[in-house]
Design a protein around this motif. Structure first.
Motif, mmCIF file in Angstrom:
data_model
loop_
_atom_site.group_PDB
_atom_site.id
_atom_site.type_symbol
_atom_site.label_atom_id
_atom_site.label_comp_id
_atom_site.label_asym_id
_atom_site.label_seq_id
_atom_site.Cartn_x
_atom_site.Cartn_y
_atom_site.Cartn_z
ATOM 1 N N ALA A 1 -5.420 1.653 -2.312
ATOM 2 C CA ALA A 1 -4.466 2.610 -2.886
ATOM 3 C C ALA A 1 -4.911 3.084 -4.264
ATOM 4 O O ALA A 1 -4.923 4.285 -4.548
ATOM 5 N N GLN B 1 0.825 -1.208 0.000
ATOM 6 C CA GLN B 1 0.000 0.000 0.000
ATOM 7 C C GLN B 1 0.862 1.262 0.000
ATOM 8 O O GLN B 1 0.589 2.201 -0.755
ATOM 9 N N GLU C 1 0.894 4.004 -3.050
ATOM 10 C CA GLU C 1 0.510 5.390 -2.768
ATOM 11 C C GLU C 1 1.611 6.376 -3.146
ATOM 12 O O GLU C 1 1.352 7.564 -3.344
#
Length: 258
Positions: free
Chosen positions: A130, A72, A76
């Motif tokens: 995400a 994640q 991101e």
């Protein structure tokens, strides 16, 4: 990444069908992230020769929380303006000691469910969260999740309770997540796909099982003897072709032999 590329994330890519998929996915137009317990030097060399962007993480997927958080955070931090699409392929899985459930060591049972079911769920959750953030920020590329299931998730077999349960759970969480995404604008498309019977290390493990503890051992021996096993390369090609279907996701649980 400065050029516009597709992004594909693949687990269990260091050997067998996962490695075959990784090799076929190598392309200058694709950034391939492979997540496995160990890196593959041969894959890295092929990527270098093709000029194909490749990232390999050594990650124990039994550490499900760590795997999710790592993915994640990485997603991101990407520059989404350089991405055409995003795909997650959950391929990793393990077969614990072959035999009745009461003879399966507790640590083997826990590991089979963590790697085969919890890790795909956690990674899918990280991917959807995400990339969902990307969509909220205006990104409009297609998002896909391909979960590599098994006929054993749909047909019970003696001496295989942990593996069968993990794959059955994979099928059903895919159905549930597909329903969730269908209610979202620009939602992701998900499929849990059985790849057929493939000539991999797992097949060797099954053929080596104790006949007294594994009543169906002879079936797997016969499949090999009669030449009915698909090569990892052919199976990989069929799975990756499914990703390109226009109706990908219309049927969240499928079989390449359909």
């Amino acid at each position: 990444m400065t050029t516009t590329r597709h992004l594909t994330i693949l687990t269990g890519a260091s050997r067998g069908m996962g490695l075959a998929m990784a090799v076929q996915l190598l392309d200058p137009s694709r950034h391939l992230l492979c997540i496995s317990r160990r890196a593959n030097d041969g894959l890295a060399e092929q990527a270098r020769q093709k000029g194909a962007p490749l990232t390999q993480w050594t990650q124990d997927l039994a550490d499900t929380t760590g795997s999710r958080e790592r993915l994640q955070i990485w997603l991101e931090g990407l520059d989404t303006s350089a991405l055409k699409s995003a795909t997650l392929i959950n391929n990793a899985g393990v077969i614990p000691r072959i035999g009745p459930l009461d003879q399966c060591p507790p640590e083997d049972l826990a590991n089979a469910l963590r790697v085969g079911l919890e890790a795909p769920m956690q990674l899918t959750a990280a991917f959807l969260r995400a990339t969902g953030g990307w969509v909220e920020a205006g990104w409009r590329g297609p998002r896909k999740v391909l979960n590599i299931s098994s006929g054993l998730g749909r047909n019970a077999m003696a001496a295989q309770a942990p593996y069968c349960a993990a794959k059955a759970g994979m099928d059903h969480f895919t159905r549930c997540s597909a329903l969730d995404e269908a209610h979202r604008e620009h939602g992701a498309r998900l499929v849990s796909l059985a790849p057929g019977v493939i000539d991999t290390d797992m097949q060797s493990q099954l053929r080596a099982g104790d006949p007294a503890a594994f009543p169906d051992r002879s079936r797997f021996v016969e499949l090999q003897r009669q030449g009915q096993l698909t090569s990892p390369e052919d199976a990989a090609a069929r799975l990756l072709a499914w990703l390109q279907r226009k109706d990908f996701g219309d049927k969240p649980v499928a079989d390449v032999r359909d």
